[in-house]
Design a protein around this motif. Structure first.
Motif, PDB file in Angstrom:
ATOM      1  N   ALA A  43       0.867  -1.185   0.000  1.00  0.00           N
ATOM      2  CA  ALA A  43       0.000   0.000   0.000  1.00  0.00           C
ATOM      3  C   ALA A  43       0.901   1.231   0.000  1.00  0.00           C
ATOM      4  N   VAL A  44       0.821   2.030  -1.058  1.00  0.00           N
ATOM      5  CA  VAL A  44       1.661   3.217  -1.220  1.00  0.00           C
ATOM      6  C   VAL A  44       0.761   4.420  -1.446  1.00  0.00           C
ATOM      7  N   GLN A  45       0.936   5.460  -0.627  1.00  0.00           N
ATOM      8  CA  GLN A  45       0.131   6.672  -0.741  1.00  0.00           C
ATOM      9  C   GLN A  45       1.045   7.889  -0.775  1.00  0.00           C
ATOM     10  N   VAL A  67      12.379  -2.141  -1.818  1.00  0.00           N
ATOM     11  CA  VAL A  67      11.191  -1.288  -1.993  1.00  0.00           C
ATOM     12  C   VAL A  67      11.642   0.034  -2.593  1.00  0.00           C
ATOM     13  N   PRO A  68      11.293   0.326  -3.836  1.00  0.00           N
ATOM     14  CA  PRO A  68      11.794   1.551  -4.476  1.00  0.00           C
ATOM     15  C   PRO A  68      11.159   2.806  -3.895  1.00  0.00           C
ATOM     16  N   TYR A 119      17.247   2.983   4.312  1.00  0.00           N
ATOM     17  CA  TYR A 119      17.213   3.639   3.009  1.00  0.00           C
ATOM     18  C   TYR A 119      18.633   3.726   2.457  1.00  0.00           C
ATOM     19  N   GLU A 120      18.818   3.235   1.232  1.00  0.00           N
ATOM     20  CA  GLU A 120      20.122   3.263   0.571  1.00  0.00           C
ATOM     21  C   GLU A 120      20.005   4.129  -0.678  1.00  0.00           C
ATOM     22  N   PRO A 121      20.576   5.352  -0.643  1.00  0.00           N
ATOM     23  CA  PRO A 121      20.421   6.271  -1.785  1.00  0.00           C
ATOM     24  C   PRO A 121      20.986   5.714  -3.096  1.00  0.00           C
ATOM     25  N   GLU A 122      22.078   4.952  -3.013  1.00  0.00           N
ATOM     26  CA  GLU A 122      22.656   4.435  -4.259  1.00  0.00           C
ATOM     27  C   GLU A 122      21.730   3.431  -4.942  1.00  0.00           C
ATOM     28  N   GLN A 123      20.876   2.773  -4.166  1.00  0.00           N
ATOM     29  CA  GLN A 123      19.912   1.828  -4.729  1.00  0.00           C
ATOM     30  C   GLN A 123      18.575   2.495  -5.063  1.00  0.00           C
ATOM     31  N   GLN A 124      18.392   3.732  -4.577  1.00  0.00           N
ATOM     32  CA  GLN A 124      17.117   4.446  -4.716  1.00  0.00           C
ATOM     33  C   GLN A 124      15.975   3.591  -4.181  1.00  0.00           C
ATOM     34  N   ALA A 125      16.223   2.959  -3.026  1.00  0.00           N
ATOM     35  CA  ALA A 125      15.236   2.035  -2.479  1.00  0.00           C
ATOM     36  C   ALA A 125      15.491   1.828  -0.995  1.00  0.00           C
ATOM     37  N   ILE A 126      14.472   1.315  -0.327  1.00  0.00           N
ATOM     38  CA  ILE A 126      14.593   0.837   1.040  1.00  0.00           C
ATOM     39  C   ILE A 126      14.922  -0.646   0.965  1.00  0.00           C
ATOM     40  N   MET A 127      16.065  -1.025   1.511  1.00  0.00           N
ATOM     41  CA  MET A 127      16.524  -2.412   1.465  1.00  0.00           C
ATOM     42  C   MET A 127      16.215  -3.080   2.797  1.00  0.00           C
ATOM     43  N   TRP A 128      15.369  -4.102   2.724  1.00  0.00           N
ATOM     44  CA  TRP A 128      14.955  -4.839   3.923  1.00  0.00           C
ATOM     45  C   TRP A 128      15.580  -6.231   3.848  1.00  0.00           C
ATOM     46  N   ARG A 129      16.437  -6.552   4.806  1.00  0.00           N
ATOM     47  CA  ARG A 129      17.164  -7.815   4.803  1.00  0.00           C
ATOM     48  C   ARG A 129      16.783  -8.642   6.029  1.00  0.00           C
ATOM     49  N   VAL A 130      16.432  -9.907   5.775  1.00  0.00           N
ATOM     50  CA  VAL A 130      16.056 -10.847   6.837  1.00  0.00           C
ATOM     51  C   VAL A 130      16.888 -12.114   6.637  1.00  0.00           C
ATOM     52  N   LYS A 131      17.665 -12.476   7.631  1.00  0.00           N
ATOM     53  CA  LYS A 131      18.527 -13.653   7.507  1.00  0.00           C
ATOM     54  C   LYS A 131      17.726 -14.948   7.540  1.00  0.00           C
ATOM     55  N   ARG A 132      16.669 -14.967   8.343  1.00  0.00           N
ATOM     56  CA  ARG A 132      15.891 -16.202   8.525  1.00  0.00           C
ATOM     57  C   ARG A 132      14.418 -15.844   8.668  1.00  0.00           C
ATOM     58  N   PHE A 133      13.609 -16.241   7.675  1.00  0.00           N
ATOM     59  CA  PHE A 133      12.183 -15.905   7.644  1.00  0.00           C
ATOM     60  C   PHE A 133      11.395 -17.195   7.876  1.00  0.00           C
ATOM     61  N   PRO A 134      10.709 -17.349   9.029  1.00  0.00           N
ATOM     62  CA  PRO A 134       9.998 -18.604   9.312  1.00  0.00           C
ATOM     63  C   PRO A 134       8.796 -18.795   8.398  1.00  0.00           C
ATOM     64  N   GLY A 135       8.441 -20.051   8.185  1.00  0.00           N
ATOM     65  CA  GLY A 135       7.257 -20.360   7.395  1.00  0.00           C
ATOM     66  C   GLY A 135       5.981 -19.984   8.122  1.00  0.00           C
ATOM     67  N   PRO A 161       8.594   2.062  -9.759  1.00  0.00           N
ATOM     68  CA  PRO A 161       9.178   0.770 -10.151  1.00  0.00           C
ATOM     69  C   PRO A 161       8.667  -0.350  -9.243  1.00  0.00           C
ATOM     70  N   PRO A 162       8.706  -1.594  -9.687  1.00  0.00           N
ATOM     71  CA  PRO A 162       8.176  -2.697  -8.874  1.00  0.00           C
ATOM     72  C   PRO A 162       9.092  -3.068  -7.708  1.00  0.00           C
ATOM     73  N   ILE A 163       8.498  -3.661  -6.698  1.00  0.00           N
ATOM     74  CA  ILE A 163       9.258  -4.243  -5.594  1.00  0.00           C
ATOM     75  C   ILE A 163       9.915  -5.529  -6.092  1.00  0.00           C
ATOM     76  N   SER A 164      11.177  -5.696  -5.821  1.00  0.00           N
ATOM     77  CA  SER A 164      11.889  -6.920  -6.214  1.00  0.00           C
ATOM     78  C   SER A 164      12.343  -7.665  -4.963  1.00  0.00           C
ATOM     79  N   VAL A 165      12.389  -8.991  -5.076  1.00  0.00           N
ATOM     80  CA  VAL A 165      12.626  -9.844  -3.914  1.00  0.00           C
ATOM     81  C   VAL A 165      13.685 -10.886  -4.257  1.00  0.00           C
TER      82      VAL A 165
END
Length: 426
Positions: free
Chosen positions: A285-287, A318-319, A338-354, A378-382
């Motif tokens: 959801a983006v507003q 997330v761009p 937020y990483e300006p060189e990527q022009q995106a918010i970079m969310w990193r998770v080492k271990r994501f439970p099911g 731009p689209p969110i990439s994963v």
């Protein structure tokens, strides 16, 4: 077929050439140098050039050109496959990053390889393991020196990918099923693209010349078998196999039978487009608020796989607009910034439970601009990896090993699903 093979450096000088037919001359290298190398066509034009009724088919390795010349109407796929195999053979003998100097220092070896891999313009034996048995200039030592009779049968036989006389104390087979999920969702949540490309990697350590029979939960095979309790199969499309697989048997009854090479190899590739279990579901959801000076981003991520499993190396990009000044981010677990060189918010998770759900909330402040432009969103990439999970539902049903000695074989199977082109439009 092929009349000549040449190797040229980036200046267009001929380093090595081998003529198999007399309908072309070495002077053709001048034409190739002027019209391809000097014209800088490499990478911008097709790697096939017709010059003075002679066809030049070429590929590059580092700063060298591997060129095949012919005046006949050849199959270009066959010629390129030979050139790629030639580079692979040289990598095995000279190293992965062999260069012009290593080529010049091993002229005798290279000319021997040229004579053994092609005869009168027709490709011959290109199996590295077999070539090493009888082309050895001191830098490659075979494990077992074969008898002359075995060597002759190995060179001229139809099973050139495996030599006779292999022995192991423990007979083992390792199977890796690797899948890549390609997903594209629209901003409304509808699926625009959803497919899985997979490959089956094997590492065999088997004695003798065994014959293997390999089975997946292929829908066509399961429907043919009469069984009281049948689980639904998977529709597997676009199968391509290693050359050891007997294609006649597969075309007749969809059974995968083969005499495996020794060591690691890729048994098959496949594609699945129906009934895909997507590992992650995203609800974005983006507003845009306050006259295009602030953007509010809320993203919900749901893991669809079993709670007994977990995803690793999860990276969600997330761009944000180019004129972003700062971002205030809240996440339940993992790290996000937020990483300006990527022009995106970079969310990193080492271990994501099911079966877990996670939210990220971000308030993005924008710098004012003289000429405001609409954000193209731009689209969110994963990126992710999920061990012991297949999005397509493909799994190994059996692997049977038949050998005249009747030894016992230990088998291990591993599944890994990772993100291919995994995008969500916002």
């Amino acid at each position: 077929m092929i009349s000549m093979i040449m190797v040229l450096n980036q200046k267009g000088d001929v380093m090595i050439s081998r003529q198999y037919r007399d309908d072309v001359s070495r002077a053709a290298a001048d034409s190739f140098r002027l019209q391809v190398i000097a014209a800088k066509e490499t990478g911008t034009q097709a790697p096939v050039k017709r010059i003075e009724n002679c066809s030049f088919l070429y590929t590059r390795h580092l700063n060298m050109y591997f060129v095949a010349l012919t005046r006949s109407n050849v199959n270009p796929a066959l010629v390129f496959e030979y050139l790629f195999q030639k580079i692979r053979i040289l990598k095995a003998y000279l190293g992965e990053d062999f260069d012009e100097n290593s080529m010049r220092n091993n002229m005798t070896l290279i000319y021997e390889l040229m004579d053994e891999t092609m005869d009168f313009g027709y490709p011959q034996n290109c199996a590295v393991d077999v070539l090493r048995l009888y082309i050895n200039l001191g830098n490659v030592k075979p494990q077992d020196e074969p008898e002359p009779s075995q060597l002759t049968s190995q060179i001229t036989g139809k099973i050139d990918w495996r030599r006779e006389g292999i022995k192991y104390k423990r007979n083992e087979v390792y199977i890796d099923v690797l899948e890549s999920v390609n997903l594209l969702l629209s901003s409304t949540g509808s699926v625009l693209r959803n497919e899985v490309t997979g490959q089956v990697q094997m590492n065999t350590k088997l004695t003798g010349m065994p014959e293997c029979k390999f089975g997946l939960n292929d829908k066509l095979v399961i429907e043919r078998e009469e069984s009281g309790q049948r689980k639904p199969g998977v529709e597997i499309d676009d199968c391509t196999f290693h050359r050891c697989v007997r294609l006649g048997k597969f075309d007749a009854d969809r059974t995968i039978t083969f005499i495996p090479p020794d060591g690691e190899f890729e048994l098959m590739r496949y594609r699945v487009t129906d009934n895909i279990n997507v590992p992650f579901r995203f609800i974005p959801a983006v507003q845009e608020e306050h006259g295009h000076t602030r953007i509010s981003i809320n993203l919900k991520v749901i893991a669809n796989f079993s709670d007994q499993l977990f995803a690793t190396h999860v990276v969600i990009k997330v761009p944000v607009p180019k004129n972003t000044a700062k971002a205030k981010i809240k996440v339940a677990f993992g790290r996000a910034r937020y990483e300006p060189e990527q022009q995106a918010i970079m969310w990193r998770v080492k271990r994501f439970p099911g079966k877990a759900e996670c939210h990220i909330n971000a308030e993005v402040d924008l710098m004012p601009t003289v000429r405001p432009k609409a954000w193209n969103r731009p689209p969110i990439s994963v990126e992710f990896q999920v061990p012991m999970f297949t999005a397509s539902g493909v799994h190994v049903r059996f692997l049977r090993v038949y050998d005249k000695s009747g030894y016992h074989t230990q088998r291990w199977v591993r599944y890994i699903t990772k993100a291919g082109n995994y995008q969500i439009r916002i």
